[in-house]
Motif scaffolding. Structure first.
Motif, PDB file in Angstrom:
ATOM      1  N   ILE A  11       0.849  -1.198   0.000  1.00  0.00           N
ATOM      2  CA  ILE A  11       0.000   0.000   0.000  1.00  0.00           C
ATOM      3  C   ILE A  11       0.881   1.244   0.000  1.00  0.00           C
ATOM      4  O   ILE A  11       2.038   1.206   0.400  1.00  0.00           O
ATOM      5  CB  ILE A  11      -0.957   0.041   1.209  1.00  0.00           C
ATOM      6  N   ARG A  40      -4.579  -7.214   4.412  1.00  0.00           N
ATOM      7  CA  ARG A  40      -5.866  -6.654   4.007  1.00  0.00           C
ATOM      8  C   ARG A  40      -6.997  -7.583   4.446  1.00  0.00           C
ATOM      9  O   ARG A  40      -6.914  -8.795   4.276  1.00  0.00           O
ATOM     10  CB  ARG A  40      -5.909  -6.492   2.490  1.00  0.00           C
ATOM     11  N   HIS A  81      -4.129   1.240  -3.039  1.00  0.00           N
ATOM     12  CA  HIS A  81      -3.828  -0.191  -3.073  1.00  0.00           C
ATOM     13  C   HIS A  81      -4.350  -0.774  -4.377  1.00  0.00           C
ATOM     14  O   HIS A  81      -5.525  -0.609  -4.710  1.00  0.00           O
ATOM     15  CB  HIS A  81      -4.486  -0.887  -1.874  1.00  0.00           C
TER      16      HIS A  81
END
Length: 111
Positions: A11, A40, A81
């Motif tokens: 990210i 995530r 992302h």
């Protein structure tokens, strides 16, 4: 418990900044602040329903390692992302221990 192997995503945190142009006029833009590895987890529909959220959006939680840099992330920043831009809703210390990990809750509109 989060481990190093769980941080399998990349990210970028972006910060809103003002940069002068050739006439020394301020140009406001988003600039990359730092890039790091993250875990995530998309928020389930049940969690969204309990929070009273409606509309077409994706709420996601990202867990990153805690550092001096990552502890400065606020809701004024944004997260990128896999080419998608997420607005940061909240930042907190994760449950895995003091100053070990930071949890970022972010949302992106489904286009």
């Amino acid at each position: 418990m989060t481990t190093a192997q769980d941080l399998d995503r990349k990210i970028t945190i972006q910060r809103y900044t003002s940069v002068p142009n050739e006439f020394n006029e301020p140009i406001e833009t988003w600039a990359d602040f730092f890039t790091c590895r993250a875990k995530r987890r998309d928020v389930s529909d049940g969690e969204k329903f309990a929070a009273g959220q409606i509309g077409s959006s994706l709420t996601t939680r990202f867990v990153i390692r805690s550092s001096t840099e990552t502890r400065t992330v606020t809701t004024k920043d944004r997260l990128v992302h896999e080419g998608a831009t997420f607005n940061i809703l909240g930042v907190k210390e994760a449950n895995e221990g003091r100053f070990r990990f930071i949890e970022i809750t972010a949302v992106k509109d489904s286009d």
